[in-house]
Design an enzyme around this catalytic site. Structure first.
Site, PDB file in Angstrom:
ATOM      1  N   LYS A  45       0.810  -1.195   0.000  1.00 57.21           N
ATOM      2  CA  LYS A  45       0.000   0.000   0.000  1.00 57.21           C
ATOM      3  C   LYS A  45       0.848   1.251   0.000  1.00 57.21           C
ATOM      4  O   LYS A  45       0.359   2.351  -0.252  1.00 57.21           O
ATOM      5  CB  LYS A  45      -0.856   0.035   1.287  1.00 57.21           C
ATOM      6  N   GLU A 101       7.373   2.611  -6.402  1.00 60.69           N
ATOM      7  CA  GLU A 101       7.545   2.174  -5.008  1.00 60.69           C
ATOM      8  C   GLU A 101       7.651   3.356  -4.052  1.00 60.69           C
ATOM      9  O   GLU A 101       8.002   4.465  -4.455  1.00 60.69           O
ATOM     10  CB  GLU A 101       8.819   1.317  -4.885  1.00 60.69           C
ATOM     11  N   ASP A 102       7.357   3.084  -2.786  1.00 56.75           N
ATOM     12  CA  ASP A 102       7.500   4.119  -1.764  1.00 56.75           C
ATOM     13  C   ASP A 102       8.951   4.266  -1.330  1.00 56.75           C
ATOM     14  O   ASP A 102       9.475   5.364  -1.235  1.00 56.75           O
ATOM     15  CB  ASP A 102       6.588   3.828  -0.560  1.00 56.75           C
ATOM     16  N   ASP A 105      14.554  -0.134   0.249  1.00 54.02           N
ATOM     17  CA  ASP A 105      15.265  -0.315   1.516  1.00 54.02           C
ATOM     18  C   ASP A 105      16.357  -1.366   1.305  1.00 54.02           C
ATOM     19  O   ASP A 105      17.379  -1.070   0.708  1.00 54.02           O
ATOM     20  CB  ASP A 105      14.230  -0.696   2.578  1.00 54.02           C
ATOM     21  N   PHE A 154      13.830   4.898  10.526  1.00 52.16           N
ATOM     22  CA  PHE A 154      12.497   4.479  10.119  1.00 52.16           C
ATOM     23  C   PHE A 154      11.644   5.709   9.853  1.00 52.16           C
ATOM     24  O   PHE A 154      11.469   6.548  10.722  1.00 52.16           O
ATOM     25  CB  PHE A 154      11.858   3.587  11.173  1.00 52.16           C
ATOM     26  N   VAL A 155      11.138   5.820   8.640  1.00 55.63           N
ATOM     27  CA  VAL A 155      10.385   7.017   8.256  1.00 55.63           C
ATOM     28  C   VAL A 155       8.915   6.687   7.997  1.00 55.63           C
ATOM     29  O   VAL A 155       8.572   5.562   7.634  1.00 55.63           O
ATOM     30  CB  VAL A 155      11.009   7.695   7.009  1.00 55.63           C
ATOM     31  N   ARG A 167       0.223   6.998   7.282  1.00 57.30           N
ATOM     32  CA  ARG A 167       0.314   7.031   5.814  1.00 57.30           C
ATOM     33  C   ARG A 167      -0.216   8.352   5.253  1.00 57.30           C
ATOM     34  O   ARG A 167       0.188   8.788   4.182  1.00 57.30           O
ATOM     35  CB  ARG A 167      -0.506   5.886   5.201  1.00 57.30           C
TER      36      ARG A 167
HETATM   37  P1  IMP Z   1      12.833  -3.956   0.937  1.00 57.42           P
HETATM   38  O1  IMP Z   1      13.453  -2.963  -0.004  1.00 57.42           O
HETATM   39  O2  IMP Z   1      12.589  -5.294   0.324  1.00 57.42           O
HETATM   40  O3  IMP Z   1      13.613  -4.055   2.225  1.00 57.42           O
HETATM   41  O4  IMP Z   1      11.368  -3.514   1.376  1.00 57.42           O
HETATM   42  C1  IMP Z   1      10.932  -2.252   1.217  1.00 57.42           C
HETATM   43  C2  IMP Z   1       9.580  -2.151   1.882  1.00 57.42           C
HETATM   44  O5  IMP Z   1       9.720  -2.121   3.323  1.00 57.42           O
HETATM   45  C3  IMP Z   1       8.962  -0.806   1.512  1.00 57.42           C
HETATM   46  O6  IMP Z   1       8.145  -0.925   0.364  1.00 57.42           O
HETATM   47  C4  IMP Z   1       8.205  -0.420   2.762  1.00 57.42           C
HETATM   48  O7  IMP Z   1       6.894  -0.942   2.711  1.00 57.42           O
HETATM   49  C5  IMP Z   1       8.963  -1.069   3.888  1.00 57.42           C
HETATM   50  N1  IMP Z   1       9.887  -0.104   4.544  1.00 57.42           N
HETATM   51  C6  IMP Z   1      11.231  -0.071   4.461  1.00 57.42           C
HETATM   52  N2  IMP Z   1      11.748   0.950   5.163  1.00 57.42           N
HETATM   53  C7  IMP Z   1      10.696   1.603   5.708  1.00 57.42           C
HETATM   54  C8  IMP Z   1      10.576   2.784   6.544  1.00 57.42           C
HETATM   55  O8  IMP Z   1      11.541   3.460   6.939  1.00 57.42           O
HETATM   56  N3  IMP Z   1       9.307   3.147   6.888  1.00 57.42           N
HETATM   57  C9  IMP Z   1       8.207   2.463   6.490  1.00 57.42           C
HETATM   58  N4  IMP Z   1       8.271   1.365   5.695  1.00 57.42           N
HETATM   59  C10 IMP Z   1       9.505   0.927   5.322  1.00 57.42           C
HETATM   60 MG    MG Z   2       5.985  -1.048   0.250  1.00 54.88          MG
END
Ligand code: IMP
Ligand code: MG
Length: 182
Positions: A45, A101-102, A105, A154-155, A167
């Protein structure tokens, strides 16, 4: 102060900065995808707010779709699998896919998802993220379009949540530590 705002320690990316960056990314995407068959895919989401803004900053014809995925296991680079909870509605062959993507990470989710989508024969696959935490990267993946690099904190806000909250904040901020310990 509203309850949501009260929990924020500091703002990392302001509403104005987000607006300017989205306009810039939309203009770039419109130039790069002119004459192509652009399909913007939002990973729910977290990217819903960015998607809604970005698609309106794109001035060329495009289609949109949504996906829900979850990573298996502990989320380490080796766990290697993504579960598709909600799949795309359309065939990808010949499409120019732009994943929206948001935040990038560790990159584990997308580094597993992109090869799965490539198997469906899109013409191209690129990645657009509004935020990136380069210091956390485990998987070999980079965004073709990236809004802001943020530190390893963490944001929340602009689509990103903590326990499904925050959100709807119009900016990206860091939560006060006491929120986690509640
Ligand atoms: P990754 O890149 O596979 O580790 O996963 C990324 C997902 O983890 C993002 O799409 C977010 O939903 C969640 N995520 C990673 N860092 C944060 C953060 O700082 N705040 C909120 N959600 C996060
Ligand atoms: Mg996500």
């Amino acid at each position: 102060m509203q309850p949501n705002h009260r929990d924020i320690e500091r703002i990392l990316v302001s509403e104005e900065q987000l607006k300017a960056k989205v306009a810039e990314l939309g203009a770039r995407i419109s130039r790069d995808y002119a004459g192509k068959d652009l399909l913007m895919v939002s990973i729910l989401k977290g990217s819903v707010v960015f998607m809604a803004d970005l698609m309106r900053a794109v001035t060329i014809p495009c289609a949109i779709d949504f996906m829900v995925v979850s990573s298996y296991g502990s989320g380490t680079a080796t766990s290697g699998l993504v579960k598709i909870i909600k799949d795309l509605d359309q065939d990808l062959s010949g499409k120019d896919l732009l994943i929206v993507e948001d935040i990038l990470d560790t990159g584990v989710t997308l580094s597993n998802l992109v090869p799965m989508l490539r198997l469906r024969n899109p013409r191209s696959v690129r990645l657009c993220t509004i935020l990136s935490k380069p210091s956390r990267r485990l998987a070999d993946i980079t965004a073709d379009y990236c809004g802001f690099e943020v530190p390893d904190e963490f944001v929340v806000g602009y689509g990103l949540d903590y326990n499904e909250r925050y959100r709807n904040l119009p900016y990206v901020g860091v939560l006060k530590p006491e929120v986690y310990s509640k």
